[in-house]
Design an enzyme around this catalytic site. Structure first.
Site, PDB file in Angstrom:
ATOM      1  N   SER A  82       0.836  -1.206   0.000  1.00  0.00           N
ATOM      2  CA  SER A  82       0.000   0.000   0.000  1.00  0.00           C
ATOM      3  C   SER A  82       0.862   1.243   0.000  1.00  0.00           C
ATOM      4  O   SER A  82       2.007   1.219   0.459  1.00  0.00           O
ATOM      5  CB  SER A  82      -0.929   0.023   1.227  1.00  0.00           C
ATOM      6  OG  SER A  82      -0.198   0.334   2.406  1.00  0.00           O
ATOM      7  N   GLY A  91       7.480   7.670  -5.983  1.00  0.00           N
ATOM      8  CA  GLY A  91       8.408   6.568  -6.187  1.00  0.00           C
ATOM      9  C   GLY A  91       8.469   5.577  -5.046  1.00  0.00           C
ATOM     10  O   GLY A  91       9.379   4.733  -5.006  1.00  0.00           O
ATOM     11  N   TRP A  94       7.855   1.932  -6.296  1.00  0.00           N
ATOM     12  CA  TRP A  94       9.047   1.496  -7.026  1.00  0.00           C
ATOM     13  C   TRP A  94      10.153   1.115  -6.045  1.00  0.00           C
ATOM     14  O   TRP A  94      10.806   0.078  -6.205  1.00  0.00           O
ATOM     15  CB  TRP A  94       9.528   2.626  -7.938  1.00  0.00           C
ATOM     16  CG  TRP A  94      10.625   2.232  -8.880  1.00  0.00           C
ATOM     17  CD1 TRP A  94      10.506   1.836 -10.173  1.00  0.00           C
ATOM     18  CD2 TRP A  94      12.040   2.193  -8.583  1.00  0.00           C
ATOM     19  NE1 TRP A  94      11.733   1.552 -10.717  1.00  0.00           N
ATOM     20  CE2 TRP A  94      12.704   1.772  -9.764  1.00  0.00           C
ATOM     21  CE3 TRP A  94      12.794   2.485  -7.458  1.00  0.00           C
ATOM     22  CZ2 TRP A  94      14.086   1.626  -9.826  1.00  0.00           C
ATOM     23  CZ3 TRP A  94      14.172   2.335  -7.518  1.00  0.00           C
ATOM     24  CH2 TRP A  94      14.808   1.912  -8.692  1.00  0.00           C
ATOM     25  N   SER A 118      -4.639  -5.781  -6.501  1.00  0.00           N
ATOM     26  CA  SER A 118      -5.890  -5.056  -6.319  1.00  0.00           C
ATOM     27  C   SER A 118      -6.250  -4.284  -7.582  1.00  0.00           C
ATOM     28  O   SER A 118      -7.428  -4.060  -7.875  1.00  0.00           O
ATOM     29  CB  SER A 118      -5.779  -4.098  -5.130  1.00  0.00           C
ATOM     30  OG  SER A 118      -4.692  -3.203  -5.310  1.00  0.00           O
ATOM     31  N   GLU A 119      -5.235  -3.870  -8.343  1.00  0.00           N
ATOM     32  CA  GLU A 119      -5.431  -3.232  -9.642  1.00  0.00           C
ATOM     33  C   GLU A 119      -4.511  -3.912 -10.644  1.00  0.00           C
ATOM     34  O   GLU A 119      -3.292  -3.948 -10.462  1.00  0.00           O
ATOM     35  CB  GLU A 119      -5.134  -1.733  -9.565  1.00  0.00           C
ATOM     36  CG  GLU A 119      -6.099  -0.964  -8.679  1.00  0.00           C
ATOM     37  CD  GLU A 119      -5.855   0.537  -8.738  1.00  0.00           C
ATOM     38  OE1 GLU A 119      -6.069   1.118  -9.807  1.00  0.00           O
ATOM     39  OE2 GLU A 119      -5.441   1.089  -7.704  1.00  0.00           O
ATOM     40  N   TYR A 123       1.428  -3.970 -11.812  1.00  0.00           N
ATOM     41  CA  TYR A 123       2.675  -4.702 -11.558  1.00  0.00           C
ATOM     42  C   TYR A 123       3.416  -5.183 -12.791  1.00  0.00           C
ATOM     43  O   TYR A 123       4.519  -5.722 -12.674  1.00  0.00           O
ATOM     44  CB  TYR A 123       2.383  -5.876 -10.621  1.00  0.00           C
ATOM     45  CG  TYR A 123       2.001  -5.403  -9.232  1.00  0.00           C
ATOM     46  CD1 TYR A 123       2.972  -4.993  -8.330  1.00  0.00           C
ATOM     47  CD2 TYR A 123       0.664  -5.316  -8.849  1.00  0.00           C
ATOM     48  CE1 TYR A 123       2.630  -4.525  -7.071  1.00  0.00           C
ATOM     49  CE2 TYR A 123       0.311  -4.849  -7.583  1.00  0.00           C
ATOM     50  CZ  TYR A 123       1.292  -4.455  -6.703  1.00  0.00           C
ATOM     51  OH  TYR A 123       0.947  -3.982  -5.456  1.00  0.00           O
ATOM     52  N   PHE A 417      -3.600 -14.179  -0.414  1.00  0.00           N
ATOM     53  CA  PHE A 417      -2.593 -14.069   0.659  1.00  0.00           C
ATOM     54  C   PHE A 417      -2.204 -12.608   0.847  1.00  0.00           C
ATOM     55  O   PHE A 417      -2.480 -11.773   0.033  1.00  0.00           O
ATOM     56  CB  PHE A 417      -1.368 -14.917   0.351  1.00  0.00           C
ATOM     57  CG  PHE A 417      -0.747 -14.691  -0.989  1.00  0.00           C
ATOM     58  CD1 PHE A 417       0.192 -13.679  -1.167  1.00  0.00           C
ATOM     59  CD2 PHE A 417      -1.079 -15.490  -2.086  1.00  0.00           C
ATOM     60  CE1 PHE A 417       0.792 -13.470  -2.402  1.00  0.00           C
ATOM     61  CE2 PHE A 417      -0.490 -15.289  -3.323  1.00  0.00           C
ATOM     62  CZ  PHE A 417       0.442 -14.273  -3.485  1.00  0.00           C
TER      63      PHE A 417
END
Length: 417
Positions: A82, A91, A94, A118-119, A123, A417
């Site tokens: 999060s 950043g 990142w 979640s979105e 990634y 998880f």
């Protein structure tokens, strides 16, 4: 503040976890709070602090995951990620992804990293590719019949069912079955101590009016060969006709008879006219046992994202459905140690994968390698999208590699998880 992530101190867990809940505008129960605390690997959890306040969080979990061929491979599970809305676009994500993958590589124990997103768009820039999908369904059991083969039906008749309105009371039987199913399907996770409690989480806010979690176990000669965890949501029409739903949470079985007995049980629960299933494998056998698939309301969603942390070790950890000897040219901007040419040689018994200076047969990014790693996405399909390049069209390298990477069962993640 500094944007450099640091390892979480045990005394900071509650504040750190609170920041995670806040970022997702979420809340939890005392049971969830205690379970997540017990499962958190504090020494693998990091955060970014603004003075004394955590504004970004991320964790790693030590999993063992099944890969094609049945091996159960050490895998880093990325979780609890999060960034506070007040600290976006600085950043921080990142920096946390960089720290995690550097740490995993330095430890040298886990050739793979996986996560659920979640979105979905986040990634891919860090090399994670969609490696497993899930099937959801809303089956109209008042109009769809379950048609079992005669032999399967007879064998199912010989089995015994044990049902409980308290799912936890049959935990040992369920876990005995689950442990035996793990090597059968890529993407499945071994449940080490504590994780058996995760599928039993049943906060009232998530029930949407359904009953507490129930369980049924199917037994052969007193030994469990399958189980289903489910809830029942009773509803009534304006004319007082029953119109309830069975919400299927989890179902595992060791053979077709046990599997059929469980689905037949769910189909016949009184006062219900539908089964709602939200996380099933794409090749779930019930799809071939219904007489009207159009009334089963199926949909496919994304589930598990995967990236090789060490390309050589990752490709050598799995087996291959057909003999393969191919040079892969891999591009990995985020983990440049993977960039280069790799010779993969293997078959159904095992494989080796080492750096090479030989000319490439195929080129692809590490994200596409992650997509194809568990066998659920064909390299041919990725080539059709322009994401895998056959260096010498017509050489047969793509066809050979695609056949080798395939899995006999669809990859599937049984729980989050």
């Amino acid at each position: 503040m500094t944007s450099e992530p640091r390892v979480l101190r045990p005394s900071e867990w509650d504040t750190w976890y609170g920041a995670l809940l806040s970022a997702f505008a979420s809340q939890d129960t005392s049971e969830e709070h205690e379970l997540y605390r017990s499962l958190t690997e504090v020494e693998r959890s990091i955060g970014v602090w603004d003075e004394d306040r955590p504004v970004a969080t991320a964790g790693l979990l030590s999993f063992r995951m099944t890969v094609p061929g049945g091996a159960v491979v050490p895998t880093a599970g990325v979780t609890m990620v999060s960034v506070a809305p007040t600290h976006r676009r600085r950043g921080l994500l990142w920096a946390m992804m960089r720290r995690q993958l550097d740490d995993v590589r330095a430890a040298g124990q886990e050739p793979l990293a996986v996560l659920t997103a979640s979105e979905a768009a986040i990634y891919g820039r860090f090399g994670y590719g969609l490696a497993a999908r899930s099937l959801s369904a809303r089956i109209d059991t008042s109009r769809v019949a379950l048609e079992l083969p005669e032999r399967t039906a007879a064998e199912a008749d010989a089995l015994r069912l044990r049902q409980s309105d308290e799912a936890a009371s049959l935990l040992a039987e369920c876990e005995a079955v689950y442990a035996r199913t793990v090597p059968r399907r890529p993407g499945m996770l071994q449940r080490h101590a504590g994780w058996e409690r995760m599928p039993l989480l049943d906060p009232e806010r998530s029930r949407a009016g359904a009953s507490p979690l129930r369980c049924v176990v199917v037994l052969r000669d007193g030994e469990p060969v399958g189980y289903a965890r489910y809830a029942v949501k009773l509803r009534w029409t304006e004319t007082d006709a029953s119109d309830g739903e069975v919400h299927l949470r989890e179902l595992e079985a060791l053979d077709p008879a046990g599997y059929a007995a469980l689905w037949r049980f769910l189909w016949g629960i009184d006062l219900t006219t539908s089964i709602v299933a939200e996380n099933r494998p794409l090749d779930d056998p019930w799809l071939h046992l219904v007489n009207d698939p159009r009334r089963c309301g199926t949909a496919v969603g994304d589930s598990l994202y995967l990236r090789p942390v060490d390309v050589g070790a990752a490709l050598a950890a799995r087996c291959y459905a057909a003999p393969v000897d191919v040079v892969l040219e891999v591009e990995d901007a985020f983990c440049p140690w993977n960039t280069g040419r790799w010779r993969l040689s293997g078959d159904e018994k095992g494989a080796v994968c080492e750096p090479t200076r030989d000319a490439a047969d195929l080129s692809l990014s590490v994200r596409e390698l992650g997509r194809g790693y568990l066998g659920g996405t064909s390299l041919t399909a990725l080539a059709g999208a322009g994401l895998v390049d056959e260096k010498h069209p017509g050489s047969g390298a793509l066809r050979t590699a695609a056949a080798a990477f395939a899995s006999e069962t669809e990859p599937w993640l049984p729980h989050g998880f």
